[in-house]
Scaffold this motif. Structure first.
Motif, PDB file in Angstrom:
ATOM      1  N   ASN A 196       0.808  -1.223   0.000  1.00  0.00           N
ATOM      2  CA  ASN A 196       0.000   0.000   0.000  1.00  0.00           C
ATOM      3  C   ASN A 196       0.842   1.274   0.000  1.00  0.00           C
ATOM      4  O   ASN A 196       0.399   2.323   0.473  1.00  0.00           O
ATOM      5  CB  ASN A 196      -0.951   0.004   1.198  1.00  0.00           C
ATOM      6  N   VAL A 197       2.028   1.204  -0.557  1.00  0.00           N
ATOM      7  CA  VAL A 197       2.919   2.363  -0.634  1.00  0.00           C
ATOM      8  C   VAL A 197       2.605   3.159  -1.899  1.00  0.00           C
ATOM      9  O   VAL A 197       2.340   2.585  -2.957  1.00  0.00           O
ATOM     10  CB  VAL A 197       4.391   1.917  -0.617  1.00  0.00           C
TER      11      VAL A 197
ATOM     12  N   THR B  59      14.586   0.618   2.650  1.00  0.00           N
ATOM     13  CA  THR B  59      13.403  -0.077   3.155  1.00  0.00           C
ATOM     14  C   THR B  59      12.300   0.936   3.421  1.00  0.00           C
ATOM     15  O   THR B  59      12.532   1.946   4.099  1.00  0.00           O
ATOM     16  CB  THR B  59      13.733  -0.840   4.450  1.00  0.00           C
ATOM     17  N   ILE B  60      11.098   0.662   2.889  1.00  0.00           N
ATOM     18  CA  ILE B  60       9.948   1.540   3.093  1.00  0.00           C
ATOM     19  C   ILE B  60       8.814   0.720   3.694  1.00  0.00           C
ATOM     20  O   ILE B  60       8.439  -0.325   3.155  1.00  0.00           O
ATOM     21  CB  ILE B  60       9.499   2.183   1.774  1.00  0.00           C
ATOM     22  N   GLY B  61       8.250   1.189   4.799  1.00  0.00           N
ATOM     23  CA  GLY B  61       7.187   0.469   5.483  1.00  0.00           C
ATOM     24  C   GLY B  61       5.848   0.604   4.797  1.00  0.00           C
ATOM     25  O   GLY B  61       5.649   1.435   3.894  1.00  0.00           O
ATOM     26  N   ASP B  62       4.884  -0.206   5.223  1.00  0.00           N
ATOM     27  CA  ASP B  62       3.537  -0.207   4.650  1.00  0.00           C
ATOM     28  C   ASP B  62       2.885   1.173   4.776  1.00  0.00           C
ATOM     29  O   ASP B  62       3.097   1.885   5.759  1.00  0.00           O
ATOM     30  CB  ASP B  62       2.652  -1.220   5.367  1.00  0.00           C
ATOM     31  N   TRP B  63       2.081   1.515   3.770  1.00  0.00           N
ATOM     32  CA  TRP B  63       1.243   2.711   3.755  1.00  0.00           C
ATOM     33  C   TRP B  63       2.024   4.020   3.696  1.00  0.00           C
ATOM     34  O   TRP B  63       1.446   5.101   3.872  1.00  0.00           O
ATOM     35  CB  TRP B  63       0.292   2.744   4.950  1.00  0.00           C
ATOM     36  N   ALA B  64       3.314   3.977   3.472  1.00  0.00           N
ATOM     37  CA  ALA B  64       4.070   5.227   3.338  1.00  0.00           C
ATOM     38  C   ALA B  64       3.705   5.927   2.029  1.00  0.00           C
ATOM     39  O   ALA B  64       3.369   5.284   1.028  1.00  0.00           O
ATOM     40  CB  ALA B  64       5.563   4.941   3.382  1.00  0.00           C
TER      41      ALA B  64
ATOM     42  N   ALA C 258       6.439   2.819   8.585  1.00  0.00           N
ATOM     43  CA  ALA C 258       5.066   2.688   8.107  1.00  0.00           C
ATOM     44  C   ALA C 258       4.279   3.968   8.362  1.00  0.00           C
ATOM     45  O   ALA C 258       4.536   4.694   9.330  1.00  0.00           O
ATOM     46  CB  ALA C 258       4.390   1.513   8.807  1.00  0.00           C
ATOM     47  N   HIS C 259       3.326   4.264   7.480  1.00  0.00           N
ATOM     48  CA  HIS C 259       2.385   5.386   7.619  1.00  0.00           C
ATOM     49  C   HIS C 259       3.073   6.748   7.606  1.00  0.00           C
ATOM     50  O   HIS C 259       2.520   7.736   8.096  1.00  0.00           O
ATOM     51  CB  HIS C 259       1.558   5.251   8.909  1.00  0.00           C
ATOM     52  N   VAL C 260       4.254   6.810   7.042  1.00  0.00           N
ATOM     53  CA  VAL C 260       4.976   8.081   6.928  1.00  0.00           C
ATOM     54  C   VAL C 260       4.491   8.839   5.696  1.00  0.00           C
ATOM     55  O   VAL C 260       4.150   8.243   4.670  1.00  0.00           O
ATOM     56  CB  VAL C 260       6.495   7.812   6.839  1.00  0.00           C
TER      57      VAL C 260
END
Length: 259
Positions: free
Chosen positions: A125-126, A139-144, A160-162
């Motif tokens: 969901n990025v 590395t990129i977390g979910d929803w970023a 995440a979420h950033v």
């Protein structure tokens, strides 16, 4: 779907209902699962693993060899999760011996002219807006959500979420749940709008705000702030996620606005 104006290597494994437009090139050692759509002039090279219902727009190049002088031709992959959209002229390189794969997760939107370098891991969901550039092993977390034209330094971790402002130069790790902007990249509060859209309660959002009050508004260094967070704030999934991220940050986290 057989396309007479495309080149498809006979060893490629492509589901029968995949749509392949003219002038596509698909090499050997490629897997494309059901329902995906490959636009014209896309090049899919060795090691690509493309999930279900993906859309790849014209001019993209998936699983090219890394732009890394240490690469010695090792057998590596570039993995694209289900339901991900890759817009025009995106480049996603496969991995090296360091990790063996580059991963873009499920339900992502990778906008035009983005680059995902070797051994990156992009969560589910990025959204990467136009011309975002990831160097190796990011590395990129979910929803970023990464604003357009951002440049992400190698080995950087984004939580995440950033949400990151367009045009940012990201050379420090960005902990979860926050907004990041300015030059140099700095803390700009938590991503409360994004969190509400994803079902976080007002109580959870207040708890996250308290965590970052210690980290960025208390005047403490990170180590001392983490000690106070553990001692004074109730244990929650979000609290522990932030603590783990900060303690394991390989590059150190971005500064606060007033640092």
């Amino acid at each position: 779907m057989k396309q007479p104006l495309a080149y498809i290597h006979p060893e490629a494994k492509i589901a029968s209902n995949v749509v392949i437009e003219p002038f596509v090139t698909i090499d050997k050692n490629v897997v494309i699962l059901e329902g995906s759509h490959i636009g014209s002039n896309v090049t899919i090279m060795e090691g690509a693993r493309i999930g279900r219902n993906c859309k790849i727009f014209p001019g993209s190049v998936i699983s090219a060899i890394p732009q890394d002088l240490k690469f010695q031709g090792e057998d590596t992959t570039a993995i694209i999760g289900d339901n991900t959209t890759i817009r025009e002229c995106v480049t996603i390189n496969r991995g090296t011996a360091a990790k063996g794969h580059t991963i873009v997760g499920k339900n992502c939107l990778i906008m035009a002219y983005c680059h995902v370098a070797h051994d990156c891991t992009v969560g589910d969901n990025v959204i990467m807006s136009n011309a975002t550039q990831l160097a190796g092993e990011v590395t990129i977390g979910d929803w970023a959500i990464i604003g357009g034209g951002s440049l992400i330094h190698q080995f950087t971790h984004i939580g995440a979420h950033v949400m990151i402002q367009g045009g940012s130069k990201v050379n420090k790790d960005i902990p979860p749940f926050v907004k990041a902007a300015r030059e140099p990249i700095s803390y700009c509060g938590i991503n409360s709008v994004g969190l509400r859209r994803r079902g976080y309660t007002n109580e959870q959002i207040r708890d996250i705000q308290e965590i970052y009050r210690f980290l960025y508004l208390s005047g403490m260094n990170n180590s001392t702030a983490i000690e106070h967070i553990e001692a004074e704030l109730p244990a929650t999934k979000e609290r522990d996620e932030v603590i783990l991220f900060v303690r394991n940050s390989p590059r150190g986290i971005m500064k606060g606005y007033f640092d």
